[in-house]
Design a protein around this motif. Structure first.
Motif, PDB file in Angstrom:
ATOM      1  N   THR A 177       0.887  -1.173   0.130  1.00 30.92           N
ATOM      2  CA  THR A 177       0.057   0.065   0.042  1.00 30.92           C
ATOM      3  C   THR A 177       1.027   1.209   0.140  1.00 30.92           C
ATOM      4  O   THR A 177       1.743   1.370   0.802  1.00 30.92           O
ATOM      5  CB  THR A 177      -0.934  -0.027   1.283  1.00 30.92           C
ATOM      6  OG1 THR A 177      -1.637  -1.274   1.117  1.00 30.92           O
ATOM      7  CG2 THR A 177      -1.737   1.310   1.170  1.00 30.92           C
ATOM      8  N   TYR A 178       0.602   2.301  -0.789  1.00 35.83           N
ATOM      9  CA  TYR A 178       1.520   3.263  -1.080  1.00 35.83           C
ATOM     10  C   TYR A 178       0.830   4.469  -1.265  1.00 35.83           C
ATOM     11  O   TYR A 178      -0.282   4.641  -1.714  1.00 35.83           O
ATOM     12  CB  TYR A 178       2.406   3.101  -2.546  1.00 35.83           C
ATOM     13  CG  TYR A 178       3.073   1.839  -2.734  1.00 35.83           C
ATOM     14  CD1 TYR A 178       4.460   2.151  -2.040  1.00 35.83           C
ATOM     15  CD2 TYR A 178       2.593   0.950  -3.064  1.00 35.83           C
ATOM     16  CE1 TYR A 178       5.229   0.821  -1.936  1.00 35.83           C
ATOM     17  CE2 TYR A 178       3.419  -0.330  -3.188  1.00 35.83           C
ATOM     18  CZ  TYR A 178       4.846  -0.205  -2.635  1.00 35.83           C
ATOM     19  OH  TYR A 178       5.418  -1.419  -2.734  1.00 35.83           O
ATOM     20  N   ALA A 182       3.729  10.896  -1.499  1.00 36.64           N
ATOM     21  CA  ALA A 182       4.666  10.559  -0.604  1.00 36.64           C
ATOM     22  C   ALA A 182       5.545   9.327  -1.122  1.00 36.64           C
ATOM     23  O   ALA A 182       6.784   9.383  -0.915  1.00 36.64           O
ATOM     24  CB  ALA A 182       4.029  10.201   1.066  1.00 36.64           C
ATOM     25  N   ASP A 183       4.926   8.507  -1.401  1.00 33.23           N
ATOM     26  CA  ASP A 183       5.428   7.079  -1.673  1.00 33.23           C
ATOM     27  C   ASP A 183       5.567   6.950  -3.185  1.00 33.23           C
ATOM     28  O   ASP A 183       6.680   6.262  -3.764  1.00 33.23           O
ATOM     29  CB  ASP A 183       4.659   5.915  -1.174  1.00 33.23           C
ATOM     30  CG  ASP A 183       4.828   6.085   0.335  1.00 33.23           C
ATOM     31  OD1 ASP A 183       5.946   6.312   0.829  1.00 33.23           O
ATOM     32  OD2 ASP A 183       3.897   5.337   0.820  1.00 33.23           O
ATOM     33  N   ILE A 184       4.379   7.377  -4.051  1.00 30.40           N
ATOM     34  CA  ILE A 184       4.468   7.401  -5.394  1.00 30.40           C
ATOM     35  C   ILE A 184       3.875   8.538  -6.169  1.00 30.40           C
ATOM     36  O   ILE A 184       3.314   9.229  -5.328  1.00 30.40           O
ATOM     37  CB  ILE A 184       3.573   6.006  -6.063  1.00 30.40           C
ATOM     38  CG1 ILE A 184       2.243   6.258  -5.385  1.00 30.40           C
ATOM     39  CG2 ILE A 184       4.062   4.722  -5.349  1.00 30.40           C
ATOM     40  CD1 ILE A 184       1.052   5.099  -5.765  1.00 30.40           C
ATOM     41  N   ARG A 201      -7.812   1.584  -5.703  1.00 26.65           N
ATOM     42  CA  ARG A 201      -7.414   2.912  -5.454  1.00 26.65           C
ATOM     43  C   ARG A 201      -7.922   3.309  -4.338  1.00 26.65           C
ATOM     44  O   ARG A 201      -9.326   3.121  -3.955  1.00 26.65           O
ATOM     45  CB  ARG A 201      -7.814   3.779  -6.574  1.00 26.65           C
ATOM     46  CG  ARG A 201      -7.004   3.432  -8.060  1.00 26.65           C
ATOM     47  CD  ARG A 201      -7.767   4.299  -9.079  1.00 26.65           C
ATOM     48  NE  ARG A 201      -8.011   5.669  -8.729  1.00 26.65           N
ATOM     49  CZ  ARG A 201      -9.051   6.505  -9.460  1.00 26.65           C
ATOM     50  NH1 ARG A 201      -9.796   5.998 -10.376  1.00 26.65           N
ATOM     51  NH2 ARG A 201      -9.015   7.811  -8.949  1.00 26.65           N
ATOM     52  N   LEU A 202      -7.406   4.028  -3.304  1.00 25.43           N
ATOM     53  CA  LEU A 202      -8.014   4.373  -1.900  1.00 25.43           C
ATOM     54  C   LEU A 202      -8.208   5.805  -1.793  1.00 25.43           C
ATOM     55  O   LEU A 202      -7.399   6.560  -2.278  1.00 25.43           O
ATOM     56  CB  LEU A 202      -6.839   3.651  -0.964  1.00 25.43           C
ATOM     57  CG  LEU A 202      -6.784   2.216  -1.091  1.00 25.43           C
ATOM     58  CD1 LEU A 202      -5.945   1.824   0.170  1.00 25.43           C
ATOM     59  CD2 LEU A 202      -7.828   1.511  -0.843  1.00 25.43           C
ATOM     60  N   SER A 203      -9.278   6.141  -1.066  1.00 23.73           N
ATOM     61  CA  SER A 203      -9.409   7.477  -0.723  1.00 23.73           C
ATOM     62  C   SER A 203      -8.880   7.856   0.632  1.00 23.73           C
ATOM     63  O   SER A 203      -9.043   8.904   1.113  1.00 23.73           O
ATOM     64  CB  SER A 203     -10.968   7.887  -0.641  1.00 23.73           C
ATOM     65  OG  SER A 203     -11.639   6.916   0.068  1.00 23.73           O
ATOM     66  N   GLY A 204      -8.627   6.739   1.471  1.00 30.17           N
ATOM     67  CA  GLY A 204      -7.942   7.024   2.745  1.00 30.17           C
ATOM     68  C   GLY A 204      -7.316   5.673   3.236  1.00 30.17           C
ATOM     69  O   GLY A 204      -7.405   4.668   2.610  1.00 30.17           O
ATOM     70  N   TRP A 231      -5.997   9.202  -2.291  1.00 27.98           N
ATOM     71  CA  TRP A 231      -4.790   9.052  -1.083  1.00 27.98           C
ATOM     72  C   TRP A 231      -3.701   8.000  -1.270  1.00 27.98           C
ATOM     73  O   TRP A 231      -2.702   8.422  -1.025  1.00 27.98           O
ATOM     74  CB  TRP A 231      -5.711   8.612   0.215  1.00 27.98           C
ATOM     75  CG  TRP A 231      -4.826   8.291   1.497  1.00 27.98           C
ATOM     76  CD1 TRP A 231      -4.577   9.339   2.237  1.00 27.98           C
ATOM     77  CD2 TRP A 231      -4.283   7.349   2.004  1.00 27.98           C
ATOM     78  NE1 TRP A 231      -3.732   9.025   3.431  1.00 27.98           N
ATOM     79  CE2 TRP A 231      -3.702   7.563   3.014  1.00 27.98           C
ATOM     80  CE3 TRP A 231      -4.049   5.966   1.463  1.00 27.98           C
ATOM     81  CZ2 TRP A 231      -2.812   6.719   3.756  1.00 27.98           C
ATOM     82  CZ3 TRP A 231      -3.412   5.138   2.130  1.00 27.98           C
ATOM     83  CH2 TRP A 231      -2.829   5.394   3.568  1.00 27.98           C
ATOM     84  N   GLY A 232      -4.229   7.002  -1.733  1.00 23.22           N
ATOM     85  CA  GLY A 232      -3.273   5.811  -1.998  1.00 23.22           C
ATOM     86  C   GLY A 232      -3.529   4.807  -3.196  1.00 23.22           C
ATOM     87  O   GLY A 232      -4.522   4.931  -3.573  1.00 23.22           O
ATOM     88  N   PHE A 233      -2.581   3.763  -3.005  1.00 20.21           N
ATOM     89  CA  PHE A 233      -2.761   2.768  -4.059  1.00 20.21           C
ATOM     90  C   PHE A 233      -2.492   1.484  -3.384  1.00 20.21           C
ATOM     91  O   PHE A 233      -1.404   1.371  -2.722  1.00 20.21           O
ATOM     92  CB  PHE A 233      -2.170   2.845  -5.452  1.00 20.21           C
ATOM     93  CG  PHE A 233      -2.264   1.789  -6.438  1.00 20.21           C
ATOM     94  CD1 PHE A 233      -3.523   1.569  -7.181  1.00 20.21           C
ATOM     95  CD2 PHE A 233      -1.276   0.901  -6.512  1.00 20.21           C
ATOM     96  CE1 PHE A 233      -3.632   0.787  -8.053  1.00 20.21           C
ATOM     97  CE2 PHE A 233      -1.532  -0.229  -7.582  1.00 20.21           C
ATOM     98  CZ  PHE A 233      -2.555  -0.156  -8.316  1.00 20.21           C
TER      99      PHE A 233
END
Length: 245
Positions: A177-178, A182-184, A201-204, A231-233
């Motif tokens: 989880t990225y 920040a990470d990607i 794909r994440l929103s939180g 927010w992240g992947f």
């Protein structure tokens, strides 16, 4: 009077003798003798006979004078000729010495010219060698410049490849989880996939179903666009994801 006839030799009067006593009046002088005429109050006069004059008073003939003159001239001429010959021999000797000096000088000049020609040839050879060395140095410098230019080009390509590899590395990730930003980085990512691939794909980051914006289960290659607002992947079993856009 002939000095060679003793019969007619003149004898001086002896002391006490009168030379006039032996003379006969009216008699002339004997042949070959000198008659003495005298008068009172006048000096005696001596007359010469027609006999051959004395050798002591005889004048040289013109032929003798000519021969003597010729002899004198001949002696003078031979003297002058000897002086001229001496001078000619001296001049000839001086000329011979000058010719010898000229011959020696000419030989020395020829030797000097040959030496100069040899030195000039050596100088030309050395100059040719110097020119060849300079040409080789210039060629070597050009090769060095070419090598340096190729090295610079290779380095630039290496730097570019390294930067690309670094960008790929920075934009490549595997399972996990990225967090976006920040990470990607946001963008389009692609993977060759696997036998079972899940992505979301994440929103939180709460880990609940409400945090899922989009997800999918795929087999084989897959492409996903991650927005900057995500927010992240999250992914599992998908292999390596690489940013392609």
């Amino acid at each position: 009077m002939s000095p060679n006839n003793p019969e007619h030799a003149f004898m001086p009067p002896q002391p006490g003798e009168d030379p006039a006593a032996d003379a006969q009046p009216g008699a002339g002088p004997a042949d070959g003798e000198t008659a003495t005429l005298s008068e009172p109050g006048l000096p005696e006069t001596t007359a010469q006979t027609d006999e051959t004059p004395d050798k002591a008073t005889r004048k040289p003939s013109p032929m003798v004078v000519g021969l003597i003159a010729v002899g004198v001239l001949a002696v003078a001429g031979w003297g002058a000729f000897g002086v001229a010959m001496s001078r000619a021999e001296s001049a000839e000797s001086s000329l011979a010495s000058t010719l010898d000096t000229l011959t020696t000088t000419t030989a020395e000049l020829k030797t000097a010219k040959n030496s100069l020609a040899a030195v000039t040839s050596d100088r030309d050879d050395l100059q040719s060698q110097v020119d060849q060395i300079e040409d080789r140095e210039q060629a070597a410098k050009k090769r060095e410049d070419d090598v340096r230019a190729r090295e610079d080009a290779v380095k630039k390509r290496e730097d570019a490849a390294t930067a690309a590899e670094q960008r790929v590395a920075d934009n490549t990730f595997g399972s996990g989880t990225y967090q976006v930003g920040a990470d990607i980085e946001p963008g389009t990512y692609r993977t060759d996939g696997g036998s079972f691939c899940y992505w979301a794909r994440l929103s939180g980051g709460g880990g609940t179903l409400d945090d899922i914006i989009a997800n999918n289960n795929v087999e084989g290659p897959a492409t996903v666009s991650i927005d900057a607002s995500d927010w992240g992947f999250e992914n599992r079993g998908c292999g390596k994801w690489t940013k392609v856009g």
